[in-house]
Design an enzyme around this catalytic site. Structure first.
Site, mmCIF file in Angstrom:
data_model
loop_
_atom_site.group_PDB
_atom_site.id
_atom_site.type_symbol
_atom_site.label_atom_id
_atom_site.label_comp_id
_atom_site.label_asym_id
_atom_site.label_seq_id
_atom_site.Cartn_x
_atom_site.Cartn_y
_atom_site.Cartn_z
ATOM 1 N N CYS A 70 0.841 -1.196 0.000
ATOM 2 C CA CYS A 70 0.000 0.000 0.000
ATOM 3 C C CYS A 70 0.877 1.248 0.000
ATOM 4 C CB CYS A 70 -0.921 0.031 1.215
ATOM 5 S SG CYS A 70 -1.923 1.544 1.320
ATOM 6 N N CYS A 369 -11.835 -10.580 20.110
ATOM 7 C CA CYS A 369 -11.124 -9.809 19.095
ATOM 8 C C CYS A 369 -9.975 -9.016 19.694
ATOM 9 C CB CYS A 369 -12.079 -8.883 18.352
ATOM 10 S SG CYS A 369 -12.897 -7.668 19.403
#
Length: 412
Positions: A70, A369
């Protein structure tokens, strides 16, 4: 701020950085890897014992360092990813090391415990890019969308986000959003893209749905998701696993740990649209019971629709807190056989964990998470007589420091 010096980088830490030391202080360094020697620039220095820094020059590189895919990632740029500079297999090893460290330090477990020592974070299908099916993009004062710098309110304007599914990224980043503070976007299993702008106070504005292959947007409605061999309805940008393969992986892991059997009672907390409770309902049969508890009204409505064909499953709307849970357990009469919980990032907390341990459930399956929250709650369960008996990790957030875990707790 802005000071530069060289450090030898030590182990990975929770939060997408590694630990180094300089002049007797800890330095939390981003954009580096264990074993590297780097020149760092201090980005935050507010505490006497530590500071934060970016690696701005790599003097000795680790073998797992790769070119960032990226162009917006790197020191001082977009803060959306943590590990763009790391080989994906090494990313998974780093995440496993973080989970183990949190369970030892916060959960009070022995690092030689076979459940802890044997953890390997599992790769999900699809590769490390174009997996993000739901995202929130920030919008600057000119209406240009992007993502924020790390630990900053500054918006880095983007024309693409390589970890986001392309139609979803294009739907937000390909236009301006005057007056918005952020835009939520999701793409469902049919290819329909939902965009939901928020004002600068976080309040929703007009929501649009653009079906795959259609030019004109339609009114907002439910989105379709596929998992566990069936279709599920959710709100357009409502909670669902972000990685397209994550829901299937979690259903398989939770079902395996729960091992629910005919006639049992399952309590599914933080149930969302009913995915996990609905997946376990067939196993308990017509004589069993699945109670799904969720606070969000929209998610409860979706769960009601998703579970309509399962008479043994019911949806209760309410917060999962100590008072509400104590009332729920009293109304159930006998304790649940299996508890499944998928709490928000902060975890279930000590009070809820101890109440669940007091229910006498033969199995508690905890979807986490955040490894720090998991570690704290494992410690709370241990204090109430439960032990960690199984653990799986999934790389549901490639290129970031986040990791999804499924833990099995049983009476000790």
């Amino acid at each position: 701020m802005g000071r530069e010096f060289q450090v030898d980088v030590g182990p990975v830490a929770h939060g997408g950085h590694c630990v180094a030391r300089h002049e007797g202080r800890v330095v939390f360094v981003r954009h580096t890897l264990p074993g590297e020697r780097v020149r760092v620039r201090v980005t935050e220095d507010r505490h006497p014992g530590f500071c934060r820094a970016d690696a701005v020059e790599v003097l000795v590189a680790a073998p797992a360092r790769v070119a960032r895919p990226c162009p917006y990632s790197g020191p001082g740029r977009c803060g959306g990813c943590d590990w763009q500079h790391v080989d994906p297999a090494e990313q998974r090893r780093l995440k496993a090391a973080v989970v183990r460290e949190q369970l030892v330090r916060l959960g009070g477990l022995d690092e030689q415990d076979p459940v802890v020592a044997g953890l390997a974070v599992e790769e999900l299908p699809g590769g490390p890019l174009r997996w993000r099916s739901r995202a929130r993009f920030a919008v600057d004062r000119t209406g240009a969308p992007g993502l924020r710098r790390h630990r900053s309110h500054d918006v880095v304007v983007l024309d693409d986000c390589p970890i986001t599914v392309e139609p979803a990224a294009r739907a937000v980043l390909g236009r301006r959003w005057p007056g918005a503070g952020a835009v939520d976007v999701s793409i469902d299993s049919t290819g329909a893209v939902t965009t939901a702008p928020l004002d600068r106070r976080g309040r929703p504005r007009a929501t649009e749905v653009r079906q795959a292959g259609e030019e004109r947007p339609a009114a907002a409605g439910r989105a379709e998701r596929r998992a566990g061999g069936r279709d599920w309805e959710v709100e357009g940008t409502g909670f669902w696993q972000v990685h397209p393969a994550a829901a299937d992986a979690l259903v398989e892991a939770v079902s395996g740990f729960a091992a629910a059997t005919d006639g049992e009672t399952v309590l599914d907390l933080y149930a969302g649209a009913g995915l996990l409770g609905g997946a376990l309902a067939p196993a308990v049969g017509a004589g069993g019971r699945v109670v799904c508890v969720e606070a969000d009204p929209g998610a409860c409505a979706a769960a009601d629709a998703n579970l309509a064909g399962l008479p043994q499953a019911e949806v209760w709307q309410g917060e999962v807190d100590a008072d509400g849970l104590a009332e729920l357990l009293a109304e159930l009469g006998s304790g649940p056989d299996v508890v499944v919980l998928d709490p928000p990032r902060a975890g279930a907390g000590t009070a809820v964990s101890r109440l669940l341990a007091g229910s006498g459930a033969r199995a508690v399956v905890y979807v986490a998470c955040d490894p720090a929250a998991l570690g704290r709650d494992v410690a709370a369960f241990a204090a109430a007589g439960y032990r960690l008996a199984g653990l799986r990790g999934f790389d549901a957030f490639p290129m970031t420091a986040h990791v999804e875990c499924v833990a099995l707790l049983v009476p000790a």
